[in-house]
Design an enzyme around this catalytic site. Structure first.
Site, PDB file in Angstrom:
ATOM      1  N   LYS A 112       0.275  -1.289   0.180  1.00  0.00           N
ATOM      2  CA  LYS A 112       0.024   0.373  -0.275  1.00  0.00           C
ATOM      3  C   LYS A 112       1.058   1.186   0.112  1.00  0.00           C
ATOM      4  CE  LYS A 112      -4.516  -1.419   2.200  1.00  0.00           C
ATOM      5  NZ  LYS A 112      -5.392  -1.697   3.007  1.00  0.00           N
ATOM      6  N   LYS A 192      -4.084 -11.306  -5.837  1.00  0.00           N
ATOM      7  CA  LYS A 192      -5.562 -11.626  -5.283  1.00  0.00           C
ATOM      8  C   LYS A 192      -6.057 -10.690  -5.459  1.00  0.00           C
ATOM      9  CE  LYS A 192      -5.707  -8.277  -0.991  1.00  0.00           C
ATOM     10  NZ  LYS A 192      -6.381  -8.112  -0.081  1.00  0.00           N
ATOM     11  N   LYS A 195     -11.022  -5.416  -3.510  1.00  0.00           N
ATOM     12  CA  LYS A 195     -11.631  -3.887  -4.041  1.00  0.00           C
ATOM     13  C   LYS A 195     -11.290  -2.896  -5.070  1.00  0.00           C
ATOM     14  CE  LYS A 195     -13.695  -4.794   0.794  1.00  0.00           C
ATOM     15  NZ  LYS A 195     -13.025  -4.306   2.015  1.00  0.00           N
TER      16      LYS A 195
HETATM   17  P1  TYM Z   1     -10.295  -6.765   4.365  1.00  0.00           P
HETATM   18  O1  TYM Z   1     -11.550  -5.276   4.425  1.00  0.00           O
HETATM   19  O2  TYM Z   1      -9.687  -6.233   3.483  1.00  0.00           O
HETATM   20  O3  TYM Z   1     -11.769  -7.825   3.680  1.00  0.00           O
HETATM   21  C1  TYM Z   1     -11.835  -8.699   4.956  1.00  0.00           C
HETATM   22  C2  TYM Z   1     -11.910 -10.084   4.574  1.00  0.00           C
HETATM   23  O4  TYM Z   1     -11.946 -10.731   4.119  1.00  0.00           O
HETATM   24  C3  TYM Z   1     -10.642 -11.171   3.280  1.00  0.00           C
HETATM   25  N1  TYM Z   1     -10.706 -11.190   2.141  1.00  0.00           N
HETATM   26  C4  TYM Z   1     -10.080 -12.243   1.229  1.00  0.00           C
HETATM   27  N2  TYM Z   1     -10.214 -13.867   1.672  1.00  0.00           N
HETATM   28  C5  TYM Z   1      -9.908 -14.665   0.205  1.00  0.00           C
HETATM   29  N3  TYM Z   1      -9.595 -14.050  -1.057  1.00  0.00           N
HETATM   30  C6  TYM Z   1      -9.889 -12.810  -0.694  1.00  0.00           C
HETATM   31  N4  TYM Z   1      -8.948 -12.295  -2.497  1.00  0.00           N
HETATM   32  C7  TYM Z   1      -9.770 -11.602  -0.070  1.00  0.00           C
HETATM   33  N5  TYM Z   1      -9.584 -10.277   0.197  1.00  0.00           N
HETATM   34  C8  TYM Z   1     -10.408 -10.444   1.532  1.00  0.00           C
HETATM   35  C9  TYM Z   1      -9.883 -10.640   4.696  1.00  0.00           C
HETATM   36  O5  TYM Z   1      -8.607 -11.555   4.494  1.00  0.00           O
HETATM   37  C10 TYM Z   1     -10.740  -9.771   5.832  1.00  0.00           C
HETATM   38  O6  TYM Z   1     -10.501 -11.504   6.610  1.00  0.00           O
HETATM   39  N6  TYM Z   1      -7.505  -5.699   8.397  1.00  0.00           N
HETATM   40  C11 TYM Z   1      -8.688  -6.203   7.946  1.00  0.00           C
HETATM   41  C12 TYM Z   1      -9.954  -6.346   9.041  1.00  0.00           C
HETATM   42  C13 TYM Z   1      -9.676  -6.477  10.511  1.00  0.00           C
HETATM   43  C14 TYM Z   1      -9.999  -7.534  11.023  1.00  0.00           C
HETATM   44  C15 TYM Z   1      -9.794  -6.169  12.001  1.00  0.00           C
HETATM   45  C16 TYM Z   1      -9.962  -8.131  10.334  1.00  0.00           C
HETATM   46  C17 TYM Z   1      -9.576  -5.505  10.920  1.00  0.00           C
HETATM   47  N7  TYM Z   1      -9.846  -5.092  12.009  1.00  0.00           N
HETATM   48  C18 TYM Z   1      -9.896  -7.376  13.973  1.00  0.00           C
HETATM   49  C19 TYM Z   1      -9.760  -9.528  11.571  1.00  0.00           C
HETATM   50  C20 TYM Z   1      -9.863  -8.864  13.287  1.00  0.00           C
HETATM   51  C21 TYM Z   1      -9.328  -5.829   6.297  1.00  0.00           C
HETATM   52  O7  TYM Z   1      -8.567  -4.930   5.888  1.00  0.00           O
HETATM   53  O8  TYM Z   1     -10.118  -6.832   6.030  1.00  0.00           O
END
Ligand code: TYM
Length: 328
Positions: A112, A192, A195
């Protein structure tokens, strides 16, 4: 008391089938068995440039999409990070036991940061906020996609460091992964699904025609069938496993092994399966979004419940770390 599960999702861009297969669908199952907290992490969403005027709508959209996908406010605590100020308070305390080197090594930070003109400390400290999210509730399990494993490892390390430095207090949170833990981009199966990359994802709210078009255009492999699958086809199979019956997946696997698979057939069946899986989610999301006050009520109610837990943790942590004058 049943074990506690915590996970979060950023209210940025469109929630997509990667989020769904990697995380949300697992959350839906876990909420029947565990005490679950699912957080719309709006503080995480401001670590890169963002539009403040659209933030509330994005929060409501993420909430509606998750509920439409099966999260149930009667079973799980669904809440908004910024309504529980203890998240930022614990973040600061954990910041003081986090090494800068560990933050600099984070792959997501490096990726990022490479795309930013100016890198703010929030982007680097992001995994500390994530650790605080989890530890605040002393969660034992964290269902995530595999892109979050490195962040989760930091949360585990901070729990250990806190326990070693002060007193044994935080459990070390463990990841829970699904078979769809890493869904790849449709336009580039070596990265991957994300969004922030247009063309890489299918949103949970995507219209049928657009789903079909994206699957039709998805990158496959030019190489021969029968041997080791390339990343594009492997990804289509992972999606098929996520949305179609096992018998259909098995049939296509046999065709692949026998070098009889036509990618156009695979794509057409996959597109149908995704359309069938997503249509009810898209419709439910629209219904929920038509009643924004109800969504806000869900978030306020969930945040009140979350805060009750968070306050107790913070009182104990403040005491353990030597802040002995109580807040009056
Ligand atoms: P975020 O918002 O990017 O994504 C939410 C969840 O979706 C999963 N994910 C994927 N799984 C499989 N294939 C993909 N291409 C893919 N893209 C996203 C992510 O692994 C995630 O589980 N930092 C985190 C949010 C967060 C969080 C937390 C998660 C903040 N605090 C505490 C767990 C515990 C994030 O940006 O997820």
């Amino acid at each position: 008391m049943s074990k506690r599960v915590f996970s979060g999702i950023q209210p940025t861009g469109s929630i997509h089938v990667g989020n769904y297969l990697g995380a949300i669908r697992n959350w839906v199952q876990l909420q029947d068995e565990y005490e679950c907290l699912f957080c719309m992490v709006d503080y995480h969403a401001i670590t890169v440039n963002y539009d403040p005027d659209g933030l509330e709508q994005r929060v409501l959209d993420a909430t509606a999409t998750n509920i439409a996908a099966g999260l149930d406010p009667d079973k799980a605590i669904i809440f908004l990070q910024s309504l529980v100020p203890e998240h930022t308070e614990l973040t600061w305390l954990l910041t003081c036991i986090t090494s800068i080197g560990a933050l600099e090594r984070m792959t997501q930070f490096k990726d990022k940061a490479a795309r930013q003109q100016q890198i703010f400390a929030g982007l680097m400290n992001y995994p500390i906020l994530m650790a605080a999210d989890i530890l605040l509730y002393k969660a034992e399990f964290v269902p995530v996609g595999d892109d979050q494993l490195q962040h989760l490892e930091l949360a585990r390390e901070l729990a250990r460091r806190f326990n070693g430095t002060f007193e044994d207090y935080f459990p070390e949170p463990k990841p829970l992964l699904t078979s769809g833990a890493r869904i790849m981009g449709l336009n580039d199966p070596t990265a991957k699904m994300s969004k922030s990359i247009e063309g890489s994802y299918i949103a949970l709210a995507e219209e049928d025609d657009s789903i079909r078009q994206k699957i039709r255009r998805a990158v496959t492999d030019p190489g021969p069938q029968g041997g080791e699958m390339g990343p594009g086809v492997r990804n289509l199979f992972t999606l098929l496993e996520g949305f179609a019956d096992e018998s259909i997946v098995e049939q296509f696997r046999r065709d692949y092994a026998d070098q009889k698979l036509r990618y156009s057939d695979l794509k057409s069946v996959l597109a149908d399966a995704i359309v069938e899986g997503l249509t009810p989610i898209r419709e439910k999301r629209a219904e929920l979004l038509a009643k924004p006050e109800d969504l806000k009520e869900i978030l306020y109610d969930g945040s009140k419940k979350a805060r009750k837990i968070a306050k107790v943790t913070m009182e104990e942590v403040r005491d353990i770390m030597g802040f002995r004058l109580p807040i009056k």
